[in-house]
Design a protein around this motif. Structure first.
Motif, PDB file in Angstrom:
ATOM      1  N   THR A  82      -9.455  53.568 -38.795  1.00  0.00           N
ATOM      2  CA  THR A  82      -8.990  54.584 -39.739  1.00  0.00           C
ATOM      3  C   THR A  82      -7.698  54.100 -40.392  1.00  0.00           C
ATOM      4  O   THR A  82      -7.002  53.254 -39.836  1.00  0.00           O
ATOM      5  N   PRO A  83      -7.341  54.660 -41.563  1.00  0.00           N
ATOM      6  CA  PRO A  83      -6.070  54.274 -42.201  1.00  0.00           C
ATOM      7  C   PRO A  83      -4.889  54.684 -41.331  1.00  0.00           C
ATOM      8  O   PRO A  83      -4.957  55.639 -40.557  1.00  0.00           O
ATOM      9  N   TRP A  84      -3.765  53.989 -41.511  1.00  0.00           N
ATOM     10  CA  TRP A  84      -2.590  54.283 -40.705  1.00  0.00           C
ATOM     11  C   TRP A  84      -2.023  55.665 -40.985  1.00  0.00           C
ATOM     12  O   TRP A  84      -1.374  56.263 -40.126  1.00  0.00           O
ATOM     13  N   THR A  85      -2.262  56.170 -42.187  1.00  0.00           N
ATOM     14  CA  THR A  85      -1.796  57.536 -42.469  1.00  0.00           C
ATOM     15  C   THR A  85      -2.469  58.538 -41.548  1.00  0.00           C
ATOM     16  O   THR A  85      -1.819  59.469 -41.052  1.00  0.00           O
ATOM     17  N   GLU A  86      -3.765  58.346 -41.284  1.00  0.00           N
ATOM     18  CA  GLU A  86      -4.492  59.244 -40.382  1.00  0.00           C
ATOM     19  C   GLU A  86      -4.037  59.038 -38.932  1.00  0.00           C
ATOM     20  O   GLU A  86      -3.962  59.998 -38.151  1.00  0.00           O
ATOM     21  N   LYS A  87      -3.729  57.805 -38.597  1.00  0.00           N
ATOM     22  CA  LYS A  87      -3.250  57.536 -37.233  1.00  0.00           C
ATOM     23  C   LYS A  87      -1.918  58.234 -36.983  1.00  0.00           C
ATOM     24  O   LYS A  87      -1.709  58.838 -35.925  1.00  0.00           O
ATOM     25  N   VAL A  88      -1.036  58.161 -37.969  1.00  0.00           N
ATOM     26  CA  VAL A  88       0.269  58.819 -37.836  1.00  0.00           C
ATOM     27  C   VAL A  88       0.107  60.331 -37.769  1.00  0.00           C
ATOM     28  O   VAL A  88       0.757  61.015 -36.963  1.00  0.00           O
ATOM     29  N   ASP A  89      -0.795  60.875 -38.618  1.00  0.00           N
ATOM     30  CA  ASP A  89      -1.037  62.328 -38.600  1.00  0.00           C
ATOM     31  C   ASP A  89      -1.522  62.786 -37.230  1.00  0.00           C
ATOM     32  O   ASP A  89      -1.098  63.832 -36.722  1.00  0.00           O
ATOM     33  N   TYR A 291     -13.186  55.957 -29.468  1.00  0.00           N
ATOM     34  CA  TYR A 291     -13.218  55.370 -30.813  1.00  0.00           C
ATOM     35  C   TYR A 291     -11.815  55.131 -31.365  1.00  0.00           C
ATOM     36  O   TYR A 291     -11.680  54.632 -32.478  1.00  0.00           O
ATOM     37  N   GLY A 292     -10.796  55.490 -30.624  1.00  0.00           N
ATOM     38  CA  GLY A 292      -9.427  55.250 -31.051  1.00  0.00           C
ATOM     39  C   GLY A 292      -8.738  56.492 -31.568  1.00  0.00           C
ATOM     40  O   GLY A 292      -9.376  57.415 -32.080  1.00  0.00           O
ATOM     41  N   THR A 293      -7.440  56.524 -31.414  1.00  0.00           N
ATOM     42  CA  THR A 293      -6.631  57.657 -31.873  1.00  0.00           C
ATOM     43  C   THR A 293      -6.789  57.856 -33.378  1.00  0.00           C
ATOM     44  O   THR A 293      -6.580  56.912 -34.137  1.00  0.00           O
ATOM     45  N   SER A 294      -7.142  59.059 -33.788  1.00  0.00           N
ATOM     46  CA  SER A 294      -7.366  59.476 -35.188  1.00  0.00           C
ATOM     47  C   SER A 294      -8.800  59.292 -35.649  1.00  0.00           C
ATOM     48  O   SER A 294      -9.119  59.530 -36.818  1.00  0.00           O
ATOM     49  N   SER A 295      -9.693  58.897 -34.766  1.00  0.00           N
ATOM     50  CA  SER A 295     -11.062  58.554 -35.173  1.00  0.00           C
ATOM     51  C   SER A 295     -12.016  59.739 -35.210  1.00  0.00           C
ATOM     52  O   SER A 295     -13.145  59.606 -35.701  1.00  0.00           O
ATOM     53  N   PHE A 296     -11.605  60.897 -34.691  1.00  0.00           N
ATOM     54  CA  PHE A 296     -12.578  61.966 -34.491  1.00  0.00           C
ATOM     55  C   PHE A 296     -13.264  62.387 -35.788  1.00  0.00           C
ATOM     56  O   PHE A 296     -14.497  62.411 -35.864  1.00  0.00           O
ATOM     57  N   LYS A 297     -12.502  62.739 -36.807  1.00  0.00           N
ATOM     58  CA  LYS A 297     -13.089  63.301 -38.024  1.00  0.00           C
ATOM     59  C   LYS A 297     -14.072  62.348 -38.681  1.00  0.00           C
ATOM     60  O   LYS A 297     -15.201  62.736 -39.009  1.00  0.00           O
TER      61      LYS A 297
END
Length: 404
Positions: A82-89, A291-297
């Motif tokens: 996922t993009p880093w913006t989503e990871k930070v969110d 799947y990694g942090t921020s991957s759910f959506k």
């Protein structure tokens, strides 16, 4: 001219009061909570105590487990597609637990915990008294809210009163006059009316028995567990028989659960069942690391769109189950670390009576509701839990602990 040490001391005192205000405001106002939490952090930084207080936090068992969980969340960002913006969110969505970590190093003194419990209960009594006449008069003072519901939403209002019930249970064991004990029983009755008769929050119906049985078991001893369960069950039975609000919400939930496969429209319970089934199917493919942090959506949306059409293929960033969310994103390792934090926090609470047990009891209640919600991360409930646990669980290690 004030010396820096005096400024720092006053800033730290102001910081603690802002934390108490934030905890009280959490279920009531998103705006107030946001402002006071930021102000709390600023005064904490001005006080010159961040390094010392963070060391105190890291000395505590719950603090250590929080650091491990945060570390795994960060590792999870490295393999999430996922993009880093989503990871930070996503990392920021866990900031409630970061508040808990900060508070563990600030509220180890008993008198601050006493001030918090007294202040919280006083405001909740006023809130309960306000809600009853609004409900009786069928008045809604906030747009889109049910009569009697004036906090952020009905779930946050119910959870706020459940936290207050737990506080009352522990106060009953203090050396009080008979008059004051009867007053406390009356206050508990007021909160019960709010939870079961005014609020349509099913999460409150689930949380109440867990909170009361755990809290009363800690206070009166688990040898009296059967009478405690009997009394709690009797209260629940009376509520079930007498509360039309509870009856309607329960019946609606059962109907939605039974019809989720054939329903033509999205329902609260039906969509939760679909979320759970799809999430479990995805977990089976990557059970250990997720799947990694921020991957759910992104992960869920692709899968649901391929499997279903209509409302069953609805995209979501939250399966309304805190444990499934952690498992899908951070795998079995992340889930075990999350459980380890919960277990450690409860154990630390049991070893830090009486205030730590209040935190542990409310945490147990939220753990129960998190089977159907993500209350560790939602704004009102998540902040209420974070500040409740951080304030009441805080302690010093054996070598530096202050005398009561």
């Amino acid at each position: 001219m004030l010396s820096y040490s005096i400024i720092g001391e006053k800033s730290l005192t102001f910081c603690r009061w802002l934390a108490i205000i934030t905890a009280i405001a959490a279920p009531m106002s998103t705006a107030v909570t946001s402002v006071t939490s930021i102000a709390m952090l600023l005064t904490w930084l001005i006080s010159g105590e961040p390094v010392r207080s963070l060391k105190i936090s890291a000395e505590q068992p719950a603090g250590k487990m929080l650091l491990l969980f945060f570390a795994w969340l960060l590792i999870g960002t490295l393999y999430a597609e996922t993009p880093w913006t989503e990871k930070v969110d996503t990392l920021l969505s866990w900031k409630k637990l970061a508040f808990t970590f900060v508070l563990l190093g600030l509220f180890y003194q008993t008198h601050w915990k006493r001030l918090f419990v007294g202040s919280y209960l006083a405001v909740m009594v006023i809130a309960g008294l306000v809600a009853v006449p609004l409900w009786l008069a069928d008045l809604s003072i906030r747009s889109g809210r049910e009569p009697g519901i004036f906090m952020t939403n009905y779930a946050s209002q119910s959870m706020a009163f459940i936290a207050a019930v737990v506080c009352c249970i522990f106060l009953l064991r203090q050396q009080l006059s008979l008059k004051h004990k009867y007053l406390l029983y009356g206050v508990i009755a007021l909160f019960i009316v709010n939870i079961f008769f005014i609020s349509p929050a099913r999460s409150g119906y689930v949380a109440f028995p867990f909170a009361v049985i755990f809290a009363a078991g800690c206070v009166y001893g688990y040898k009296k567990l059967l009478p405690i369960i009997a009394v709690t069950g009797s209260v629940m039975l009376v509520a079930i028989l007498c509360s039309s609000t509870l009856q309607q919400r329960t019946q609606t939930g059962l109907t939605e659960k039974a019809a989720y496969q054939t329903s033509g429209e999205l329902t609260s319970i039906g969509v939760r069942v679909i979320f759970a089934k799809n999430t479990l199917s995805l977990i089976k493919e990557h059970p250990v690391l997720g799947y990694g942090t921020s991957s759910f959506k992104s992960t869920y949306s692709r899968y649901a769109a391929a499997q279903y059409s209509g409302w069953r293929g609805t995209s979501t960033s939250d399966p309304h189950n805190q444990y499934l969310f952690v498992w899908l994103e951070n795998g079995l390792i992340g889930l075990l670390l999350f459980f380890a934090y919960i277990y450690t926090a409860i154990r630390q609470g049991l070893n830090s009576q009486p205030y730590g047990v209040i935190a542990a009891s409310f945490l147990v209640a939220v753990c129960a509701t998190s089977l159907f919600n993500s209350h560790f991360k939602t704004f009102p409930e998540g902040n209420l839990l974070a500040f409740f646990v951080g304030i009441l669980l805080a302690q010093r290690n054996v070598e530096t602990k202050e005398s009561p």
